[in-house]
Structure formats: C-alpha cells, structure tokens
Design a protein around this motif. Structure first.
Motif, PDB file in Angstrom:
ATOM      1  N   VAL A 121      34.850  49.578  87.726  1.00  0.00           N
ATOM      2  CA  VAL A 121      34.209  49.207  88.985  1.00  0.00           C
ATOM      3  C   VAL A 121      34.921  49.867  90.158  1.00  0.00           C
ATOM      4  CG1 VAL A 121      33.718  47.291  90.549  1.00  0.00           C
ATOM      5  CG2 VAL A 121      33.317  47.039  88.089  1.00  0.00           C
ATOM      6  N   PHE A 122      36.243  49.778  90.173  1.00  0.00           N
ATOM      7  CA  PHE A 122      36.958  50.217  91.371  1.00  0.00           C
ATOM      8  C   PHE A 122      37.393  51.672  91.311  1.00  0.00           C
ATOM      9  CE2 PHE A 122      37.557  45.592  91.304  1.00  0.00           C
ATOM     10  CZ  PHE A 122      36.956  45.317  92.525  1.00  0.00           C
ATOM     11  N   GLU A 123      37.437  52.248  90.151  1.00  0.00           N
ATOM     12  CA  GLU A 123      37.866  53.644  90.046  1.00  0.00           C
ATOM     13  C   GLU A 123      37.050  54.346  88.968  1.00  0.00           C
ATOM     14  OE1 GLU A 123      40.372  55.274  92.219  1.00  0.00           O
ATOM     15  OE2 GLU A 123      38.816  56.517  91.361  1.00  0.00           O
ATOM     16  N   PRO A 124      35.746  54.566  89.268  1.00  0.00           N
ATOM     17  CA  PRO A 124      34.872  55.120  88.223  1.00  0.00           C
ATOM     18  C   PRO A 124      35.305  56.502  87.739  1.00  0.00           C
ATOM     19  CG  PRO A 124      33.691  54.862  90.309  1.00  0.00           C
ATOM     20  CD  PRO A 124      35.045  54.292  90.515  1.00  0.00           C
TER      21      PRO A 124
ATOM     22  N   MET B 130      42.934  58.457  90.465  1.00  0.00           N
ATOM     23  CA  MET B 130      43.921  57.640  91.163  1.00  0.00           C
ATOM     24  C   MET B 130      45.214  58.432  91.352  1.00  0.00           C
ATOM     25  SD  MET B 130      43.924  53.901  89.639  1.00  0.00           S
ATOM     26  CE  MET B 130      44.878  52.644  90.406  1.00  0.00           C
TER      27      MET B 130
ATOM     28  N   ARG C  40      44.918  60.922  94.045  1.00  0.00           N
ATOM     29  CA  ARG C  40      45.011  60.311  95.380  1.00  0.00           C
ATOM     30  C   ARG C  40      46.458  60.038  95.763  1.00  0.00           C
ATOM     31  NH1 ARG C  40      40.447  57.047  94.976  1.00  0.00           N
ATOM     32  NH2 ARG C  40      41.737  55.268  94.446  1.00  0.00           N
TER      33      ARG C  40
ATOM     34  N   GLY D 187      37.552  46.297  85.425  1.00  0.00           N
ATOM     35  CA  GLY D 187      38.038  46.492  86.789  1.00  0.00           C
ATOM     36  C   GLY D 187      38.193  47.962  87.128  1.00  0.00           C
ATOM     37  N   PHE D 188      38.735  48.735  86.199  1.00  0.00           N
ATOM     38  CA  PHE D 188      38.895  50.164  86.451  1.00  0.00           C
ATOM     39  C   PHE D 188      37.556  50.845  86.621  1.00  0.00           C
ATOM     40  CE2 PHE D 188      43.373  50.113  85.155  1.00  0.00           C
ATOM     41  CZ  PHE D 188      43.855  50.907  86.167  1.00  0.00           C
TER      42      PHE D 188
END
Lengths: 346, 263
Positions: free
Chosen positions: A322-325, A331, A334, A319-320
């Motif tokens: 995919v969503f936060e390469p 993160m 951000r 998941g990481f």
C-alpha cells in the motif's frame, strides 16, 4: 552532499561504480561478506546461506517476471528440477562445480518448454500455464522414483573440492555467497545491454518492441531460460545445503514466496530482488526473536504471540504494497537521494 | 526511384474495408504525406507497412523486394522505422535506454556475452552510446533529458524522444504517425525543422500521416489523400489542395461546389 557530476566520458557514465566512495563501499562489502561466517555465529551463518539461495532464485524470477513481464507461479518447481538434477549428478560422482551449472541447464531446458506458450498466451493466462507446470513437475518429483526417490526424496553427498569435503554451514556459505554475487553481477550486466533492454521493452509495450526489431518469441524464451537457470542453480545449492532433495520443499508455497519477495523488494530491480528476499527470509526470523525476547517478561507470549507472527508478517507485506508499491528498492533510492542532497530538502 | 511501393493493397476487418485497392509510392529521399479524414485508413496503412496487419491482397515493396511476408520484427533490420500516433515509449526506462533500443537490430551481443559484459558486449554498447550521442541526442537537442524517465517528460518532448529512438535505428524509410498531434505551435515548428533536417541532411525517406494541414503543405514533396480506405487524390501539395475530391472529403459536397465556382 554531492556537489556535481564529474563523469567525463561515456565509459564512466556507463560504469556501475564510479566514485571512490562507491568503490570503497564495494570493497568493504566484499570484505564483510568474506569475514561474515567468522564474525557471526552458526545461526546467522545458516540464515545467510539460506538468504543467498533465496536471493539467487528471487533474482531469476525478477528477470522473468519483474523485467520481462512473464508472471511465473512455477518458480519453485524449476528450483526443484535443478535440485534433483544436481542430486542425480552428485550421486553419480560429478563434482559440485560441474553439477551446479548442469542443474541450472536442466532447469533452463524445462523452462524453455514451459515458456513456449508465452507467445500465444499472456499475463494471467500465462501465469496459469506456469501454475500447471508447478503441479506437473511436482507430480514428476513424487512419482518418478528411480530418479527422484519418490516422496522420500534423495540424499546428496557433501560437495568436495580437491578431495576435501565441504561440510557444515560455514563451508557451504563459501559456495553460496560467491555464486550469488557472480549471478547478481551477471544479472546487473544483462540490463546494461541490448538483451536486457529488449526484455524491458517486451514488458512495457510488446508491439513497439517488435517494430524495433525485437523478436518476441526469442527474447521471451531467453528470459525464461535465464530465469529458470537461476532457479536451477539456487535449487542445486539448496540440495547441497540441506543434503537432500524432497518434493515438498518445492511446493506452490515457495513459488508464491518468491513472487512476494520480488513484489515487496521491487519488480524490475536487481536490488529489489535482494532486499525482497532478505525481507521474506529475515522478518519471520526477527519476529520469532522478538517473541522469544518478550517471553521471560510475559510468559503467555509464546502461546499468544506465535500465531500473531504470521499475522504481523502478512500485515507488513500488505503495508508495503500500500505505502510503497515500487518496493523496498524505491525506498532505498529515496534514502540515498536524501543523503545526496542533504542538507537541502529533496 | 521509389524506395517504398504499396501496390493495390486491400485490408478489411470483419466486413469493414479499411484499405481498398490502395496504391502509393514513397520516392527516395522525399517527404510523402498521407492525409485524410478520421477513419480513412491512414494508420491501418502504416500498420500494414510495419507488418502488424497481413493484407488480403496487394504487395508492399521495399527497395524493390516484396516484404509482405517478412515478420514485423525483421523489418527493422531492413531499414524501416516508425513512430506511433500515441507515444509508445517504454515508461520503465530512461530516455537514453529508450533511444538505445533503437539500435537493437544493429547490435549482435547474445545473452551470455551480455552477462559477462566485459569484452564484446561492452565494446558494442560503448560504440552505440557514442553514436547515439553524436547523431541523435545532439541532433534533436535532448542532451539535458537523457537521464530522466519518460514519465517526467512533457508530451512534446516524449514525441521527440520517440523520433530519436526511430533515428537510432538508422532507417532508410521513416514512418511518422502524427508527429505533431497535440503539440503547440513552437513544438510543431521544432518538429518540422527536425523532419526537414532528417530528409535533407541524412537523405532519409520520410512518410508521414498528419492532420496539421499547415505542416503537411509546408514540408511535404508529395501528398496522398485517403478517404474510406481509397486513394482519392495524390500529387504535389498545391495540386492536392486544389482537388475537388479532397475539398469534398474534408468539407462536404457544398463547399466543393463553392470552391469550383470561385476557381
């Protein structure tokens, strides 16, 4: 919200901690780290020591792989070299504060030899060469019995300072955490200077790095030596923590563990190495705690959910990616930006 | 005096002659342009001068010294800087760090003092920062973007940052491979002004490859024309423009005859 940029000199602009708020946080962090083993229980202290060791090793791998682009699948073996070297030195009566750097240097020396082909072979091909190093070193750990004790491994004496034995997790914590902090600061400093910039340049575009006067072989080897040094020190701390050096501890699985840590945390970011190591160390522990917490209400949980832990952990990693390469570090950036700009939208 | 001399250079790739007996010089302090149709060997020439290709025959002399055997990474220290046709900045770094990399061979700190930072490494970095701000960032008017990452910049600005990085190397000779390719007119004019300033104010010798004939004819002191790996003409912009071989190479034999009739 931040209202502006008040830096008035280049020295201020280049400093790591500028504002009073940042300095206050830094101080709080240091005090928190120093007080942690007294506030937290023995289990959390154990996890903290393990995390400190993982952070050092992951940062070493990040210097090699994340910053310089040399993928290494043999990082655990370099840790092993450090661990055995420290074990050997400690059993010969060398005090820990000399044995640890010695372990790092031994690992760096082996790292230099493994790194030599990096000028000719790149990318995945080089990764395979490091994989070979992992297996060759693993073989040496098992078979060179007079030094490594074979499959049974060797035991280490407790480290001692001024004749006092440093025993127990809480005492080891006060070796591991200062070492980790010092090595993180050193790594951060490295990337404020020409050496660190040269590493990134080689990763991003080695041809133009050469035009700028960067000798590829020299800097690739330097990166490899520094990364292996970090692994060696982490391995030595591992030895002092578990009081043993055994071949199965430094397997390919651990090498992959560190690769996963820096990818999840953020390649080419010091913070990424810390966050990634924390993720990889603590998420399985957290999942175990959750299962234990559910168990009284739902008795079959232990049987059903224990295997699920591995699956959930794997799914979280995917998941990481995919969503936060760019990893956890991105993160974090951000989140910080959000608070700096709040109440305005980012 | 000629600071850079290329003498009878030949280079081939598996039977294809990229450079065939090429001789040219870059006079000290002048702007020399190398032009020619696509595939004429201009970039190959630059790559040979920077040390990526080892020529089969011929010599490359820098300040009178043959540098044919000097490794690419050592030529920067001699005072040879270049930019690339496709921008070759390091995308993982800020503009400022990219420019600082230009100062690499001028600095001395090793890994250990870098990790300690306080002391020599810090002093050296501060000096580099001040120098870059004064001599490169102010000069090229890029102070507003120094903290941005490369990916956030428009193409024209990326080219300017690459020039900044080359300038931070404090070169004696600057090789520019298509400095205005893909730029609009305003960006081209800015770049032309910068190149002229670099030559006039700093006395840096410039050698450039460019397809924009307007720019080449406006700013160069000398023009060398390559076609199929050979030098077919050289001289002042006016001489080159009038050369029948050049017109033929660019426009074909028919146009060359027509031009001769008109002349």
């Amino acid at each position: 919200m931040r209202t502006g940029d008040y830096r008035a000199s280049y020295a201020q602009d280049e400093a790591l901690f500028v504002t009073p708020v940042q300095r206050a946080w830094l101080l709080a962090l240091i005090v928190g780290l120093a007080a942690f083993p007294w506030a937290a229980g023995s289990y959390l202290t154990y996890i903290a020591v393990l995390l400190g060791i993982h952070v050092i090793s992951a940062t070493g791998l990040n210097i090699m792989t994340g910053y310089t682009g040399l993928i290494s699948l043999g990082h655990a073996a370099f840790m092993g070299v450090g661990c055995y070297a420290v074990a050997y030195a400690a059993n010969a009566g060398v005090p820990f504060w000399i044995a640890l750097p010695l372990g790092g240097l031994a690992s760096a020396a082996i790292g230099l030899v493994v790194g030599i082909p990096s000028l000719r072979i790149k990318g995945l091909y080089f990764a395979i060469a490091t994989l070979a190093a992992q297996f060759v070193l693993g073989f040496v750990f098992r078979e060179w019995e007079p030094v490594t004790g074979g499959v049974r491994g060797v035991n280490l004496p407790a480290p001692s300072l001024f004749g006092l034995a440093i025993e127990g997790d809480r005492a080891v914590y006060y070796i591991v955490v200062p070492a980790a902090v010092a090595m993180l600061v050193a790594a951060r400093n490295l990337f404020r200077t020409r050496v660190g910039r040269a590493f990134i340049a080689i990763r991003d575009r080695d041809i133009s790095a050469e035009v700028l006067g960067i000798s590829l072989l020299r800097y690739k080897l330097t990166a490899f030596a520094i990364g292996s040094f970090y692994a060696g020190v982490a391995g030595g701390l591992w030895g002092y923590f578990f009081r043993a050096a055994t071949p199965e501890a430094f397997s390919l699985g651990l090498s992959v563990f560190y690769l996963a840590a820096i990818i999840v945390g953020g390649l080419g970011s010091i913070l990424g190495g810390i966050l990634g190591a924390a993720f990889m160390t603590m998420v399985p522990e957290a999942l175990r705690a959750i299962v234990a917490w559910i168990a009284p209400w739902y008795p079959p949980a232990t049987v059903l959910l224990s295997p699920m832990r591995e699956i959930v952990f794997g799914a979280l990693i995917v998941g990481f990616l995919v969503f936060e390469p760019h990893g956890l570090a991105e993160m974090w950036r951000r989140v910080r930006r959000f608070f700096h700009l709040w109440p305005f939208k980012t | 005096m000629n600071i850079l001399e290329v003498e009878r250079l030949s280079l081939s790739f598996g039977g294809i002659r990229a450079l065939d007996d090429v001789s040219l010089v870059a006079p000290q302090g002048a702007i020399t342009a190398v032009i020619g149709p696509n595939g004429a060997g201009k970039t190959s020439l630059f790559n040979a001068i920077s040390g990526f290709y080892r020529p089969e025959r011929g010599a490359i002399r820098f300040e009178g010294r043959d540098i044919g055997r000097v490794p690419a990474s050592r030529r920067a220290g001699l005072g040879l800087a270049r930019t690339f046709q496709n921008v070759s900045l390091f995308r993982g770094m800020t503009v400022l760090d990219n420019i600082k990399l230009g100062g690499h061979s001028g600095l001395r700190a090793g890994a250990l003092s870098a990790m300690w930072y306080l002391g020599r490494a810090r002093e050296e970095e501060m000096r580099l920062r001040a120098e870059i701000e004064r001599e490169v960032i102010d000069f090229l008017e890029i102070d507003h973007i120094r903290g941005l990452s490369i990916g956030a910049l428009a193409y024209g600005l990326q080219k300017r940052v690459e020039l900044a990085r080359a300038l931070a190397m404090r070169p004696k000779v600057l090789l520019l491979d298509e400095p205005v390719a893909g730029m609009n007119r305003e960006e081209t004019e800015d770049m032309a002004r910068f190149i002229l300033d670099i030559q006039e104010e700093r006395g840096i010798t410039v050698m450039l490859v460019e397809h924009d004939m307007g720019l080449v004819m406006d700013i160069s002191n000398h023009v060398v024309v390559l076609n199929f790996g050979r030098v077919i003409a050289s001289g002042t912009p006016a001489e080159v423009r009038a050369s029948p071989q050049v017109i033929e190479a660019y426009l074909g034999a028919k146009a060359a005859r027509k031009a001769r009739h008109e002349a």
